[in-house]
Write an enzyme that holds these catalytic residues in place. Structure first.
Site, mmCIF file in Angstrom:
data_model
loop_
_atom_site.group_PDB
_atom_site.id
_atom_site.type_symbol
_atom_site.label_atom_id
_atom_site.label_comp_id
_atom_site.label_asym_id
_atom_site.label_seq_id
_atom_site.Cartn_x
_atom_site.Cartn_y
_atom_site.Cartn_z
ATOM 1 N N ASP A 195 0.750 -1.057 -0.026
ATOM 2 C CA ASP A 195 -0.027 -0.004 0.053
ATOM 3 C C ASP A 195 0.793 1.082 -0.007
ATOM 4 O OD1 ASP A 195 -2.643 1.478 0.414
ATOM 5 O OD2 ASP A 195 -1.674 1.967 2.345
ATOM 6 N N GLU A 241 1.743 0.086 -4.693
ATOM 7 C CA GLU A 241 1.006 0.982 -5.046
ATOM 8 C C GLU A 241 1.627 2.187 -4.916
ATOM 9 O OE1 GLU A 241 -3.147 3.517 -3.576
ATOM 10 O OE2 GLU A 241 -1.856 2.462 -2.282
#
Length: 614
Positions: A263, A300
């Site tokens: 993330d 990401e």
């Protein structure tokens, strides 16, 4: 490599449980066992501030806390199970006894992934790992080859997206805990489905976050949207890095997870000689050498930076792939007309063409939204290094009302968008429910117990949407109703039109898997033409000898044209027409072939796939 040391409670059937915790500033550390019987074990201090001790008679299921300096009693930062929420005792887990059946499992390579992102709590009626298992036959029938689980690390309460996790080693108790997760992974592998797990190495949630009581896990040197950054490059950072390396290795080794989605890596701050992400990849490669199993790391990032993907000899970190938002933004702005917030940098048809040919739209260009130059050139990076979608948890859930594309565009346009994603050269990802046009929203939800924190989150959500002109009230994230509204209905079995959309997705996915031109999709073996005025996209996967010609009318009007891409070719057969009645279209042209000199008319919001006639 820096220090590598196992942390947490490690059970060995032949000798008991070894407890290891990093607490460099503590003068005394004890383990308080509370189940099956109360007992205190004083740990011994070792180098670098690690404390360790053996409980010979402790077994899986034993509950414990650490006591620091005869004062604070805290759960284990590396707890592998928090059965009674984030403030209570940790529980010892046994990784030696699960009966895995996936010894012959081999994960498909990156370019063969068809990823399906899901949130465990809202994907099924049960809202558990078991509930996901019950739906696996449907996902296999759809053609999915990988599921991506939104974060399942223990968070406060029972309702959360997962990004407020505070025990990164512990599988969420209300989802089914460690045993439930292992059963899910084993069941996925039995169905031929890989498992990608979303992990958060850039921040911790606020409630139940006791890391500061143990050591300098955070640094004020950098700020993130969530407060102080995790300490990856300051004093004592070797041991913080080790904590997360051990976490990643645990998921891959002990839970048989195939890939990790990392993330928001742009919020991982590390100015040291070797970046945390590069060393994480090195640790994972080392695990592959030990197990013989390939693992993937997918980042990401909002930086459009090929450093994440390039090999270390090119100054990169060597990760396998990254999410690619530019493609989403290029499509979304064209089909919805939205150009507020971060969408203001997009909206031109040329952005879509560039995203297909060169990947990053902002590849060293000035961003009006960010007020700075953004990005690097990814033209030379292979297409399989990029994951694309038209919807995901962020792009849906961070809308004020959590509205999906189902609410924003026509049914016909949903099919066009499906084609743009699944037939792109990149790795396609679906967001749960999009394949049949789920009508329930996906909203932001929490279940914190701290009232002040709840108020702060509620206020923060209202502030977040000021850059947009969305109408209505911001749904209360703490309300259970907000969570329940976000659950999938799986209504396609009762709704003929939804079922037709799902069958359309199935056909596209099957084509992706079987057409020779898509065996190894490549930007180099692809021709892209775009009529910017009429919004007609010609995408030809040339492959070797069997090209696939994809025609997309992205406008809301019929378009008539002749294609340069058809010139010099023999006649083409119609492989798929999104306007066909079987896909809930208006009947289509009824043609089975198209001559190379023929004028083509595409109805509004349709796509046509053509292949070479034999």
């Amino acid at each position: 490599m820096s220090i590598t040391r196992e942390v947490g409670a490690s059970y060995h059937p032949e000798k008991g449980v070894t407890f290891t915790v990093w607490a460099p500033e503590a003068e005394k550390v004890e383990v308080l066992l509370s189940k099956p019987e109360k007992k205190t074990i004083t740990l011994q201090r070792e180098a670098f501030g690690y404390w360790t001790g053996l409980a010979e008679d402790a077994k899986p299921g034993a509950k414990y806390k650490y006591k620091l300096n005869d004062d604070k009693e805290r759960p284990d930062p590396a707890s592998q199970f928090q059965p009674d929420d984030v403030h209570e005792a940790s529980e010892v887990v046994d990784h030696t006894s699960f009966s895995w059946t996936d010894e012959n499992w081999q994960a498909p390579p990156l370019e063969q992934l068809i990823i399906y992102e899901l949130h465990v709590g809202t994907f099924s009626e049960e809202g558990t790992f078991e509930g996901v298992i019950n739906k696996l036959p449907e996902l296999k029938d759809l053609g999915i080859t990988a599921i991506e689980l939104m974060p399942i690390a223990q968070f406060p309460g029972s309702r959360n997206w997962g990004y407020d996790g505070v025990y990164p080693f512990a599988a969420q108790s209300t989802y089914g805990g460690p045993e439930g997760l292992k059963k899910l992974v084993d069941a996925c592998h039995a169905q031929g489905i890989s498992v990608v797990l979303d992990v958060v190495y850039n921040h911790f949630g606020p409630e139940g976050n006791y890391l500061n009581d143990f050591g300098p896990y955070f640094t004020e040197q950098y700020n993130t949207p969530w407060g102080a950054a995790l300490n990856f490059d300051q004093a004592h950072s070797d041991h913080v890095r080790n904590f997360f390396f051990q976490n990643a290795l645990m998921w891959l080794r002990d839970y048989h997870i195939d890939a990790l989605r990392l993330d928001a890596v742009h919020a991982i701050y590390d100015m040291g000689a070797k970046h945390f992400l590069q060393e994480l990849q090195e640790q994972v490669i080392q695990l592959t050498e030990q197990t013989g199993k390939p693992y993937l790391l997918i980042a990401e990032s909002d930086q459009s930076d090929i450093r994440l993907l390039n090999s270390p000899d090119k100054g990169g970190y060597g990760l396998d792939a990254q999410w690619f938002d530019d493609y989403h933004h290029a499509i979304h702005t064209l089909i919805t007309g939205e150009q507020e917030g971060y969408y203001e940098d997009f909206g031109k048809p040329a952005h879509l063409k560039k995203a297909l040919e060169q990947t990053f739209v902002y590849n060293g260009l000035y961003s009006e939204h960010r007020k700075k130059t953004v990005g690097t050139d990814a033209t030379a990076n292979p297409a399989q290094q990029f994951v694309v979608c038209s919807q995901n948890h962020d792009q849906v859930g961070n809308r004020m009302l959590g509205d999906r594309l189902t609410q924003l565009v026509s049914f016909d346009m949903l099919k066009v968008v499906a084609g743009l994603v699944i037939l792109s050269p990149y790795v396609p990802m679906l967001f749960m429910g999009e394949e049949y046009g789920e009508e329930n929203p996906f909203l932001y939800f929490i279940s914190h117990s701290d009232k002040d924190l709840v108020k702060a989150v509620q206020k923060g959500r209202r502030e977040e949407f000021k850059a947009f002109t969305w109408q209505g009230e911001v749904p209360d994230p703490q309300s259970e109703d907000t969570f329940n509204k976000s659950k999938l209905q799986h209504s396609y079995t009762q709704n003929e039109k939804q079922n037709q959309l799902r069958e359309f997705y199935k056909a596209l996915i099957q084509l992706r898997k079987t057409h020779p031109a898509l065996a190894k999709p490549s930007k180099e073996k692809m021709v892209v033409q775009l009529d910017e005025e009429n919004l007609v996209l010609h995408l030809v996967h040339t492959g070797n000898d069997e090209p696939l010609y994809c025609l997309f009318n992205i406008s809301n009007k019929p378009q008539t044209f002749k294609s340069d891409a058809l010139e010099g070719q023999q006649d083409w057969e119609v492989i798929l027409d999104s306007d066909d009645a079987k896909w809930a279209g208006n009947g289509g042209s009824g043609k089975t072939s198209v001559r190379s000199t023929e004028t083509i008319t595409l109805p509004a919001s349709t796509m046509l796939l053509l292949g070479r006639t034999t």
